[in-house]
Design an enzyme around this catalytic site. Sequence first.
Site, PDB file in Angstrom:
ATOM      1  N   GLU A  78     -36.951   6.911  13.172  1.00  0.00           N
ATOM      2  CA  GLU A  78     -36.047   6.563  12.078  1.00  0.00           C
ATOM      3  C   GLU A  78     -36.441   7.301  10.801  1.00  0.00           C
ATOM      4  O   GLU A  78     -37.600   7.360  10.435  1.00  0.00           O
ATOM      5  CB  GLU A  78     -36.060   5.060  11.829  1.00  0.00           C
ATOM      6  CG  GLU A  78     -35.573   4.224  13.009  1.00  0.00           C
ATOM      7  CD  GLU A  78     -34.093   4.412  13.298  1.00  0.00           C
ATOM      8  OE1 GLU A  78     -33.381   4.939  12.419  1.00  0.00           O
ATOM      9  OE2 GLU A  78     -33.648   4.026  14.399  1.00  0.00           O
ATOM     10  N   CYS A 141     -35.518  -4.724  12.408  1.00  0.00           N
ATOM     11  CA  CYS A 141     -36.130  -3.392  12.522  1.00  0.00           C
ATOM     12  C   CYS A 141     -36.025  -2.631  11.196  1.00  0.00           C
ATOM     13  O   CYS A 141     -37.018  -2.114  10.679  1.00  0.00           O
ATOM     14  CB  CYS A 141     -35.473  -2.607  13.651  1.00  0.00           C
ATOM     15  SG  CYS A 141     -35.856  -3.254  15.293  1.00  0.00           S
ATOM     16  N   HIS A 165     -37.317   3.519  17.400  1.00  0.00           N
ATOM     17  CA  HIS A 165     -36.547   2.637  18.270  1.00  0.00           C
ATOM     18  C   HIS A 165     -36.623   3.134  19.714  1.00  0.00           C
ATOM     19  O   HIS A 165     -36.626   4.348  19.960  1.00  0.00           O
ATOM     20  CB  HIS A 165     -35.078   2.611  17.841  1.00  0.00           C
ATOM     21  CG  HIS A 165     -34.740   1.501  16.907  1.00  0.00           C
ATOM     22  ND1 HIS A 165     -34.176   1.714  15.660  1.00  0.00           N
ATOM     23  CD2 HIS A 165     -34.871   0.147  17.028  1.00  0.00           C
ATOM     24  CE1 HIS A 165     -33.971   0.544  15.069  1.00  0.00           C
ATOM     25  NE2 HIS A 165     -34.382  -0.416  15.874  1.00  0.00           N
TER      26      HIS A 165
END
EC number: 3.4.19.3
Length: 213
Positions: A78, A141, A165
């Site tokens: 991310e 998250c 992820h």
Amino acid sequence: MRILITGFDPFGGERVNPALEAVKLLPDEIGAHKIDKLEIPTVFHKSKDVILSQMKRYEYDIVLAIGQAGGRYELTPERVGINVDDARIADNEGNQPIDEVIQVDGNAAYFSNLPVKRITEAIKAQGIPSRLSNTAGTFVCNHILYQLGYLQATAFPKIKFGFIHVPFVPEQVTDKPEKPSMSLETIRIGLYAALEAIVESGEDIKVALGETH
């Protein structure tokens, strides 16, 4: 160098969380670098408190959080966490914030300061699907990625932080035939490749991994 890698407990009615199970399979060391593994609750704010407690016990150079993104078919480092909680489902303690600011004195967003493109390419070099993601969602998250950025900005300026992820594992999609999955061993290999890339160099690479939409 000391690394903290975290995985969430199962949520959303799932019996397992592949993020946590893959973290458990990682070694305790990579080269000369110590790896500490930590289970965190899929709960807004409490997840940050558990990590912060661990960060106060030891001096970490890197904090990497791992989470489940059911529906994605690849490992996705991310790029950024944003300052909003907007939960489509409740967390594991029944909290369901909608359009709530995570930190009132925080930035609108915090970008991971890990070499996210280097990580993405290192995972792909193992023959494992990987994509640089520009959204971590608005559930726990994203919450923890943002909180790590906030902690780095306000209390732990030396740490490198980030989030990856991972997809469902096959046992989770027996009743979801339209959803992709990845074996736990493949996820483990991908995460290990990510760690290798992180300890190899803190500098990112210049490669086009952006998206058009």
